[in-house]
Write a protein that holds these residues in place. Structure first.
Motif, PDB file in Angstrom:
ATOM      1  N   SER A 178       1.253  -0.947  -0.257  1.00 47.17           N
ATOM      2  CA  SER A 178      -0.446   0.186  -0.237  1.00 47.17           C
ATOM      3  C   SER A 178       0.983   1.050   0.375  1.00 47.17           C
ATOM      4  N   ARG A 179       0.546   2.335  -0.182  1.00 45.95           N
ATOM      5  CA  ARG A 179       1.325   4.083  -0.551  1.00 45.95           C
ATOM      6  C   ARG A 179       0.626   4.378   0.313  1.00 45.95           C
ATOM      7  N   PRO A 180       0.719   5.884   0.568  1.00 43.87           N
ATOM      8  CA  PRO A 180       0.422   6.901   2.301  1.00 43.87           C
ATOM      9  C   PRO A 180      -0.566   7.258   0.526  1.00 43.87           C
ATOM     10  N   PRO A 181      -1.961   7.714   1.088  1.00 42.52           N
ATOM     11  CA  PRO A 181      -3.164   8.663   0.610  1.00 42.52           C
ATOM     12  C   PRO A 181      -2.664  10.187   0.620  1.00 42.52           C
ATOM     13  N   GLU A 182      -3.053  10.511  -0.480  1.00 38.29           N
ATOM     14  CA  GLU A 182      -2.435  12.039  -1.114  1.00 38.29           C
ATOM     15  C   GLU A 182      -3.924  12.938  -0.946  1.00 38.29           C
ATOM     16  N   VAL A 183      -3.845  13.957   0.011  1.00 39.09           N
ATOM     17  CA  VAL A 183      -5.044  14.370  -0.405  1.00 39.09           C
ATOM     18  C   VAL A 183      -4.954  16.421  -0.589  1.00 39.09           C
ATOM     19  N   SER A 184      -5.883  16.673  -0.563  1.00 35.64           N
ATOM     20  CA  SER A 184      -5.365  17.945  -1.211  1.00 35.64           C
ATOM     21  C   SER A 184      -6.383  20.034  -0.687  1.00 35.64           C
ATOM     22  N   LEU A 185      -5.114  20.261   0.010  1.00 35.95           N
ATOM     23  CA  LEU A 185      -5.696  20.988   0.928  1.00 35.95           C
ATOM     24  C   LEU A 185      -7.108  21.776   1.137  1.00 35.95           C
ATOM     25  N   PRO A 186      -8.010  22.308   1.603  1.00 35.87           N
ATOM     26  CA  PRO A 186      -8.965  22.228   1.316  1.00 35.87           C
ATOM     27  C   PRO A 186      -9.131  24.041   0.787  1.00 35.87           C
ATOM     28  N   LEU A 216       1.814  23.838  -4.678  1.00 35.71           N
ATOM     29  CA  LEU A 216       1.823  23.366  -3.460  1.00 35.71           C
ATOM     30  C   LEU A 216       1.087  22.552  -2.142  1.00 35.71           C
ATOM     31  N   THR A 217      -0.063  22.523  -2.949  1.00 36.68           N
ATOM     32  CA  THR A 217      -1.325  22.122  -2.205  1.00 36.68           C
ATOM     33  C   THR A 217      -2.132  20.860  -2.710  1.00 36.68           C
ATOM     34  N   SER A 218      -1.753  20.289  -3.969  1.00 37.97           N
ATOM     35  CA  SER A 218      -2.491  19.306  -4.507  1.00 37.97           C
ATOM     36  C   SER A 218      -1.660  17.937  -4.349  1.00 37.97           C
ATOM     37  N   GLY A 219      -2.696  17.501  -4.276  1.00 34.98           N
ATOM     38  CA  GLY A 219      -1.887  15.860  -3.861  1.00 34.98           C
ATOM     39  C   GLY A 219      -0.482  15.641  -3.048  1.00 34.98           C
ATOM     40  N   VAL A 220      -0.480  15.648  -1.752  1.00 35.59           N
ATOM     41  CA  VAL A 220       0.486  16.103  -1.067  1.00 35.59           C
ATOM     42  C   VAL A 220      -0.197  14.687  -0.659  1.00 35.59           C
ATOM     43  N   GLY A 221       0.848  14.404  -0.289  1.00 32.94           N
ATOM     44  CA  GLY A 221       1.300  12.938   0.537  1.00 32.94           C
ATOM     45  C   GLY A 221       1.060  13.426   2.571  1.00 32.94           C
ATOM     46  N   PRO A 222       1.289  12.650   3.747  1.00 31.21           N
ATOM     47  CA  PRO A 222       1.110  13.259   5.269  1.00 31.21           C
ATOM     48  C   PRO A 222       2.542  12.418   5.034  1.00 31.21           C
ATOM     49  N   THR A 223       3.025  12.560   4.561  1.00 31.48           N
ATOM     50  CA  THR A 223       4.973  12.106   4.673  1.00 31.48           C
ATOM     51  C   THR A 223       5.548  13.518   4.032  1.00 31.48           C
ATOM     52  N   THR A 224       4.991  14.524   3.544  1.00 26.91           N
ATOM     53  CA  THR A 224       5.513  15.795   2.541  1.00 26.91           C
ATOM     54  C   THR A 224       4.931  16.275   4.027  1.00 26.91           C
ATOM     55  N   ILE A 225       3.395  16.575   3.887  1.00 25.42           N
ATOM     56  CA  ILE A 225       3.195  17.029   5.163  1.00 25.42           C
ATOM     57  C   ILE A 225       3.930  17.043   6.608  1.00 25.42           C
ATOM     58  N   LEU A 226       4.327  16.183   7.404  1.00 25.42           N
ATOM     59  CA  LEU A 226       5.140  16.047   7.932  1.00 25.42           C
ATOM     60  C   LEU A 226       6.582  16.524   8.135  1.00 25.42           C
ATOM     61  N   ALA A 227       7.081  16.206   7.056  1.00 21.22           N
ATOM     62  CA  ALA A 227       8.610  16.855   6.804  1.00 21.22           C
ATOM     63  C   ALA A 227       8.553  18.146   6.396  1.00 21.22           C
ATOM     64  N   VAL A 228       7.571  18.938   6.063  1.00 19.42           N
ATOM     65  CA  VAL A 228       7.142  20.233   6.535  1.00 19.42           C
ATOM     66  C   VAL A 228       6.735  20.693   7.964  1.00 19.42           C
ATOM     67  N   LEU A 229       6.274  20.162   8.313  1.00 21.05           N
ATOM     68  CA  LEU A 229       6.043  20.225  10.071  1.00 21.05           C
ATOM     69  C   LEU A 229       6.986  19.976  10.794  1.00 21.05           C
ATOM     70  N   LEU A 230       8.366  19.166   9.832  1.00 22.49           N
ATOM     71  CA  LEU A 230       9.080  19.292  11.151  1.00 22.49           C
ATOM     72  C   LEU A 230      10.277  20.171  10.829  1.00 22.49           C
ATOM     73  N   ILE A 231      10.170  21.391  10.111  1.00 17.51           N
ATOM     74  CA  ILE A 231      10.742  22.001   9.920  1.00 17.51           C
ATOM     75  C   ILE A 231      10.509  23.030  11.011  1.00 17.51           C
ATOM     76  N   PRO A 232       9.758  23.696  11.507  1.00 15.83           N
ATOM     77  CA  PRO A 232       9.343  24.905  12.399  1.00 15.83           C
ATOM     78  C   PRO A 232       9.615  23.720  13.858  1.00 15.83           C
ATOM     79  N   ILE A 233       9.062  22.128  13.988  1.00 15.58           N
ATOM     80  CA  ILE A 233       9.215  21.551  14.739  1.00 15.58           C
ATOM     81  C   ILE A 233      10.841  21.640  15.280  1.00 15.58           C
ATOM     82  N   SER A 234      11.608  21.471  14.335  1.00 18.18           N
ATOM     83  CA  SER A 234      13.200  21.221  14.798  1.00 18.18           C
ATOM     84  C   SER A 234      13.881  22.207  15.680  1.00 18.18           C
ATOM     85  N   TYR A 235      12.458  23.518  14.698  1.00 15.48           N
ATOM     86  CA  TYR A 235      13.375  24.797  15.652  1.00 15.48           C
ATOM     87  C   TYR A 235      12.995  24.868  16.856  1.00 15.48           C
TER      88      TYR A 235
END
Length: 426
Positions: A178-186, A216-235
């Motif tokens: 299986s592969r992670p689902p892709e979402v588009s931001l509302p 940047l907002t079409s067909g984004v996977g959960p790992t992409t969202i996680l990677a982006v969130l890790l930037i401010p989290i790391s800071y």
């Protein structure tokens, strides 16, 4: 009173142009720089007629290609802020790709994430044992891990994938179940394609903004969202917590940190293991893109991640910008060979700005050098229609070298980065 005001407006040694960019808050300077860069790219797109420069498909591909580089750079950030140089990022990414492929074809994409991070963390643990406990030179240990990882994944593939009923072989795993689902931001990417309609109008700036937002907002996977969130989290972890303060102290002055009760060896171990797990997560992302593990899948992205870390001056926001730049260069060379030529015009304008900047600082040699190269790149834009395929594929690496050479004068690595620490020997 007028003299005081004049002194405040233009301090000694600064011209008006220098003061405009250096004055004010850091956030304002960064915002001005980003807005100016975007306007410049939009202008180059209009002048050159290369719509793929800011097309949503290019931006989406750039995001996919930037994420593994950014994750590797984040891994390097944790290790090097603790004083451990991690040249082995590419090897840890390689271990992460194999772990993701092995766990993913048996238990699905969630297990692939766990498996990839665990295999990467094992590579980090090995690096920590060699550098922290046994005092091996950090560069030697990192190179050894890169070599060891390549041999280990080949051995495991031959052991587990040869004659495997599920498929695979000595250079690849069976396909993921299986592969992670892709979402588009509302709002931005759901419903009517408003951004797509605006992008197709090819207006200056507005169409470019629409293309970037759509990509940047079409067909984004959960790992992409996680990677982006890790930037401010790391800071927040590294600069806003006691744990981060202790970790950074180990990279600046481990003897002083030790005298204040910080468990330096333990902090270094934790940092390098986190480093390996983040690099492994970058490998997981590569497996998700292909839907399978393949030998050599990292293609040197760990080293480009290290370059992004250096370009970003060992800070989360800076390395994110570096990863985005390298990902964009890689995506552009995949999309269009002629679009790469348009980068010559962009580079010529940037170099001309650097020449003016150096001239205002009275650094004539640097100003003349930048002006000469600006003329060369502008000539290339005007005379070259399409680059050879070999040169086009080298674009990301050339971008890496150019950016690092331009940024090298303002970099400041952690003071104890790469030094072998032994308690009582400082």
């Amino acid at each position: 009173m007028s003299t005081t005001a004049s002194t405040r407006a233009t301090p000694a040694g600064r011209g008006p142009l220098t003061e405009f960019f250096l004055g004010g808050s850091r956030a304002r300077r960064i915002t001005l720089l980003l807005v100016g860069a975007f306007v410049l790219v939009s202008a180059v797109r209009v002048i050159s007629g290369e719509e793929s420069l800011t097309a949503s498909s290019t931006i989406a591909a750039a995001l996919l290609l930037a994420v593994p580089i950014g994750l590797a750079a984040l891994g390097g950030l944790f290790a090097e802020r603790a004083g451990v140089v991690n040249i082995g990022l590419d090897g840890m990414m390689t271990l992460g790709t194999w772990g993701a492929g092995f766990c993913g074809y048996q238990w699905g994409w969630q297990a692939a994430i766990v498996g990839g991070m665990l295999f990467g963390a094992l590579g980090g643990l090995l690096h920590a044992v060699a550098t922290v406990t046994f005092g091996v030179d950090h560069v030697v240990s990192g190179v050894a891990i890169n070599i060891l990882a390549a041999g280990l994944v080949r051995f495991l593939s031959e052991l587990l994938y040869s004659d495997n009923p599920a498929g695979g072989g000595v250079t690849q795993s069976p396909a993921l179940t299986s592969r992670p689902p892709e979402v588009s931001l509302p709002v931005l990417s759901s419903g009517p394609d408003l951004l797509g309609d605006l992008e197709r109008l090819n207006w200056f700036l507005l169409s470019d903004v629409a293309g970037v937002l759509r990509g940047l907002t079409s067909g984004v996977g959960p790992t992409t969202i996680l990677a982006v969130l890790l930037i401010p989290i790391s800071y927040l972890i590294l600069w806003r917590t006691a744990f981060g303060l202790r970790l950074r102290a180990c990279g600046e002055n481990p003897a002083a940190a030790d005298s204040l009760g910080v468990a330096v060896y333990r902090m270094k171990y934790i940092a390098v293991i986190i480093s390996g797990s983040l690099a492994g997560l970058g490998g997981v992302f590569l497996v998700f893109i292909a839907g399978i593990y393949r030998e050599g899948q990292t293609n040197g992205r760990g080293f480009i991640g290290l370059a992004a870390l250096i370009f970003g001056n060992w800070r989360p926001g800076g390395l994110a910008a570096g990863a985005g730049l390298f990902g964009f260069a890689d995506a552009l060379q995949l999309r269009s060979r002629s679009a790469v030529v348009a980068l010559f015009l962009l580079l010529a304008v940037v170099l001309a700005a650097v020449a003016v900047w150096q001239a205002t600082r009275r650094k004539l040699l640097q100003a003349v050098t930048a002006a000469v190269f600006a003329g060369i790149t502008l000539t290339g834009f005007l005379t070259i229609d399409e680059l050879a395929p070999g040169l086009v594929s080298f674009t990301p690496h050339l971008t890496t070298l150019l950016v690092l050479s331009l940024a090298s004068q303002r970099l400041r690595m952690p003071k104890a980065d790469g030094l072998v620490y032994r308690r009582g020997e400082h």
